[in-house]
Design a protein around this motif. Sequence first.
Motif, PDB file in Angstrom:
ATOM      1  N   VAL A   2       0.950  -1.166  -0.077  1.00  0.00           N
ATOM      2  CA  VAL A   2      -0.161   0.093   0.175  1.00  0.00           C
ATOM      3  C   VAL A   2       0.907   1.292  -0.113  1.00  0.00           C
ATOM      4  O   VAL A   2       1.805   1.201   0.778  1.00  0.00           O
ATOM      5  CB  VAL A   2      -1.003  -0.024   1.124  1.00  0.00           C
ATOM      6  CG1 VAL A   2      -1.896   1.146   1.291  1.00  0.00           C
ATOM      7  CG2 VAL A   2      -1.837  -1.183   1.189  1.00  0.00           C
ATOM      8  N   ILE A   3       0.494   2.103  -0.903  1.00  0.00           N
ATOM      9  CA  ILE A   3       1.065   3.471  -0.905  1.00  0.00           C
ATOM     10  C   ILE A   3       0.785   4.430   0.120  1.00  0.00           C
ATOM     11  O   ILE A   3      -0.716   4.458   0.138  1.00  0.00           O
ATOM     12  CB  ILE A   3       1.066   4.003  -2.385  1.00  0.00           C
ATOM     13  CG1 ILE A   3       1.601   2.973  -3.318  1.00  0.00           C
ATOM     14  CG2 ILE A   3       1.841   5.155  -2.376  1.00  0.00           C
ATOM     15  CD1 ILE A   3       3.164   2.564  -3.213  1.00  0.00           C
ATOM     16  N   LYS A   4       1.332   4.895   0.706  1.00  0.00           N
ATOM     17  CA  LYS A   4       1.110   5.770   1.821  1.00  0.00           C
ATOM     18  C   LYS A   4       1.465   7.306   1.393  1.00  0.00           C
ATOM     19  O   LYS A   4       2.509   7.644   1.207  1.00  0.00           O
ATOM     20  CB  LYS A   4       1.790   5.521   3.256  1.00  0.00           C
ATOM     21  CG  LYS A   4       0.913   4.124   3.798  1.00  0.00           C
ATOM     22  CD  LYS A   4       1.612   3.824   5.113  1.00  0.00           C
ATOM     23  CE  LYS A   4       1.219   2.617   5.428  1.00  0.00           C
ATOM     24  NZ  LYS A   4       2.015   2.222   6.949  1.00  0.00           N
ATOM     25  N   VAL A   5       0.385   8.249   1.299  1.00  0.00           N
ATOM     26  CA  VAL A   5       0.937   9.484   0.931  1.00  0.00           C
ATOM     27  C   VAL A   5       0.223  10.525   2.066  1.00  0.00           C
ATOM     28  O   VAL A   5      -0.881  10.299   2.541  1.00  0.00           O
ATOM     29  CB  VAL A   5      -0.249  10.017  -0.148  1.00  0.00           C
ATOM     30  CG1 VAL A   5       0.159  11.657  -0.640  1.00  0.00           C
ATOM     31  CG2 VAL A   5       0.106   9.031  -1.317  1.00  0.00           C
ATOM     32  N   PHE A   6       1.441  11.006   2.817  1.00  0.00           N
ATOM     33  CA  PHE A   6       1.106  11.919   3.995  1.00  0.00           C
ATOM     34  C   PHE A   6       0.890  13.406   3.513  1.00  0.00           C
ATOM     35  O   PHE A   6       1.560  13.976   2.641  1.00  0.00           O
ATOM     36  CB  PHE A   6       2.357  12.040   4.777  1.00  0.00           C
ATOM     37  CG  PHE A   6       2.540  10.535   5.607  1.00  0.00           C
ATOM     38  CD1 PHE A   6       2.257  10.523   6.818  1.00  0.00           C
ATOM     39  CD2 PHE A   6       2.947   9.476   5.247  1.00  0.00           C
ATOM     40  CE1 PHE A   6       2.021   9.226   7.632  1.00  0.00           C
ATOM     41  CE2 PHE A   6       3.282   8.129   5.742  1.00  0.00           C
ATOM     42  CZ  PHE A   6       2.756   7.950   7.080  1.00  0.00           C
ATOM     43  N   LYS A  19       0.318  20.788  -4.643  1.00  0.00           N
ATOM     44  CA  LYS A  19       1.280  19.445  -4.768  1.00  0.00           C
ATOM     45  C   LYS A  19       0.684  18.280  -4.339  1.00  0.00           C
ATOM     46  O   LYS A  19       0.784  17.193  -4.931  1.00  0.00           O
ATOM     47  CB  LYS A  19       2.693  19.705  -4.073  1.00  0.00           C
ATOM     48  CG  LYS A  19       3.641  20.761  -4.631  1.00  0.00           C
ATOM     49  CD  LYS A  19       4.748  20.948  -3.693  1.00  0.00           C
ATOM     50  CE  LYS A  19       5.710  22.027  -4.142  1.00  0.00           C
ATOM     51  NZ  LYS A  19       6.837  22.131  -3.375  1.00  0.00           N
ATOM     52  N   GLN A  20      -0.115  18.324  -3.293  1.00  0.00           N
ATOM     53  CA  GLN A  20      -0.969  17.098  -2.781  1.00  0.00           C
ATOM     54  C   GLN A  20      -1.790  16.737  -3.761  1.00  0.00           C
ATOM     55  O   GLN A  20      -2.182  15.578  -3.795  1.00  0.00           O
ATOM     56  CB  GLN A  20      -1.575  17.592  -1.242  1.00  0.00           C
ATOM     57  CG  GLN A  20      -0.476  17.744  -0.211  1.00  0.00           C
ATOM     58  CD  GLN A  20      -1.144  18.097   1.068  1.00  0.00           C
ATOM     59  OE1 GLN A  20      -0.688  18.103   2.094  1.00  0.00           O
ATOM     60  NE2 GLN A  20      -2.658  18.699   1.137  1.00  0.00           N
ATOM     61  N   GLN A  21      -2.704  17.819  -4.286  1.00  0.00           N
ATOM     62  CA  GLN A  21      -3.801  17.184  -5.264  1.00  0.00           C
ATOM     63  C   GLN A  21      -2.680  16.596  -6.390  1.00  0.00           C
ATOM     64  O   GLN A  21      -3.755  15.884  -7.036  1.00  0.00           O
ATOM     65  CB  GLN A  21      -4.222  18.546  -5.822  1.00  0.00           C
ATOM     66  CG  GLN A  21      -5.628  19.050  -4.633  1.00  0.00           C
ATOM     67  CD  GLN A  21      -6.123  20.525  -5.075  1.00  0.00           C
ATOM     68  OE1 GLN A  21      -5.501  21.106  -6.007  1.00  0.00           O
ATOM     69  NE2 GLN A  21      -7.202  20.682  -4.452  1.00  0.00           N
ATOM     70  N   ASP A  22      -1.694  17.256  -6.851  1.00  0.00           N
ATOM     71  CA  ASP A  22      -1.216  16.556  -8.208  1.00  0.00           C
ATOM     72  C   ASP A  22      -0.830  15.274  -7.790  1.00  0.00           C
ATOM     73  O   ASP A  22      -1.043  14.325  -8.714  1.00  0.00           O
ATOM     74  CB  ASP A  22       0.236  17.587  -8.430  1.00  0.00           C
ATOM     75  CG  ASP A  22       0.776  17.026  -9.705  1.00  0.00           C
ATOM     76  OD1 ASP A  22       0.221  16.460 -10.719  1.00  0.00           O
ATOM     77  OD2 ASP A  22       2.049  17.268  -9.701  1.00  0.00           O
ATOM     78  N   VAL A  23      -0.257  14.717  -6.499  1.00  0.00           N
ATOM     79  CA  VAL A  23       0.037  13.325  -6.350  1.00  0.00           C
ATOM     80  C   VAL A  23      -0.903  12.337  -6.242  1.00  0.00           C
ATOM     81  O   VAL A  23      -1.130  11.496  -6.865  1.00  0.00           O
ATOM     82  CB  VAL A  23       0.790  13.393  -4.953  1.00  0.00           C
ATOM     83  CG1 VAL A  23       1.280  11.945  -4.405  1.00  0.00           C
ATOM     84  CG2 VAL A  23       2.111  13.893  -5.145  1.00  0.00           C
ATOM     85  N   VAL A  24      -2.126  13.084  -5.367  1.00  0.00           N
ATOM     86  CA  VAL A  24      -3.248  12.024  -5.275  1.00  0.00           C
ATOM     87  C   VAL A  24      -3.941  11.931  -6.542  1.00  0.00           C
ATOM     88  O   VAL A  24      -4.385  10.736  -7.108  1.00  0.00           O
ATOM     89  CB  VAL A  24      -4.180  12.882  -4.309  1.00  0.00           C
ATOM     90  CG1 VAL A  24      -5.511  12.088  -4.317  1.00  0.00           C
ATOM     91  CG2 VAL A  24      -3.465  12.757  -2.975  1.00  0.00           C
ATOM     92  N   GLY A  25      -4.140  13.048  -7.341  1.00  0.00           N
ATOM     93  CA  GLY A  25      -4.685  12.842  -8.721  1.00  0.00           C
ATOM     94  C   GLY A  25      -4.019  12.054  -9.716  1.00  0.00           C
ATOM     95  O   GLY A  25      -4.650  11.176 -10.310  1.00  0.00           O
ATOM     96  N   PHE A  26      -2.763  12.288  -9.973  1.00  0.00           N
ATOM     97  CA  PHE A  26      -1.981  11.062 -10.697  1.00  0.00           C
ATOM     98  C   PHE A  26      -2.131   9.649  -9.972  1.00  0.00           C
ATOM     99  O   PHE A  26      -2.434   8.868 -11.121  1.00  0.00           O
ATOM    100  CB  PHE A  26      -0.655  11.522 -10.613  1.00  0.00           C
ATOM    101  CG  PHE A  26       0.137  11.004 -11.590  1.00  0.00           C
ATOM    102  CD1 PHE A  26       0.154  11.642 -12.960  1.00  0.00           C
ATOM    103  CD2 PHE A  26       1.097  10.026 -11.535  1.00  0.00           C
ATOM    104  CE1 PHE A  26       0.639  10.861 -13.986  1.00  0.00           C
ATOM    105  CE2 PHE A  26       1.748   9.461 -12.578  1.00  0.00           C
ATOM    106  CZ  PHE A  26       1.513   9.766 -14.048  1.00  0.00           C
ATOM    107  N   LEU A  27      -2.177   9.434  -8.705  1.00  0.00           N
ATOM    108  CA  LEU A  27      -2.293   8.118  -8.476  1.00  0.00           C
ATOM    109  C   LEU A  27      -3.598   7.467  -8.680  1.00  0.00           C
ATOM    110  O   LEU A  27      -3.750   6.205  -9.196  1.00  0.00           O
ATOM    111  CB  LEU A  27      -2.016   8.075  -6.851  1.00  0.00           C
ATOM    112  CG  LEU A  27      -0.487   8.250  -6.306  1.00  0.00           C
ATOM    113  CD1 LEU A  27      -0.528   8.112  -4.940  1.00  0.00           C
ATOM    114  CD2 LEU A  27       0.415   7.402  -7.161  1.00  0.00           C
TER     115      LEU A  27
END
Length: 165
Positions: A2-6, A19-27
């Motif tokens: 499981v990938i964990k995004v803090f 930046k958070q939205q970019d990471v989450v959206g791409f995943l």
Amino acid sequence: MVIKVFLASSSGSTAIKKKQQDVVGFLEALKVEYSQMDIACNEENRMWMRENVPEEKKPSNGIPLPPQIFNEAGYCGDYETFFDAKEDNQVYAFLGLPPPPGSKKARVEEEEAEEEAEDEEAKGEDDQPVSEEEEELLQLEEQEEPVSEEEEDEAAEAEEEGEEE
């Protein structure tokens, strides 16, 4: 895995939010399974993230900012390293995940595995034990001297004469 995004759900910084939205959206676009770990509302998440980001990756003040990405307990990187991996089309490697089935990278790995298997098969065929009879035939063939066409004709004529008698 499981990938964990803090993340920080209540960040005052628009740069961090983007930046958070970019990471989450791409995943999400890649359909990668991940968990969002909020460091704004959960002190345990904040402490775990701070303790598990490697020293060399921490900023000069020692407090890493979100988003920080982990594969289980293994540190993957921050937004900048994620962005670089995204630009280089290396996100799966960055996340420590195998490429998805059907992707170009997966096909290349499958082809390499097939070639290795074929090479191993070919080696196995060459290394097969030879029976004693086959070994003797191989030795006899090696010992025989090449015969010219004239000698073959003479041998054939002699055979014919021997049959007539």
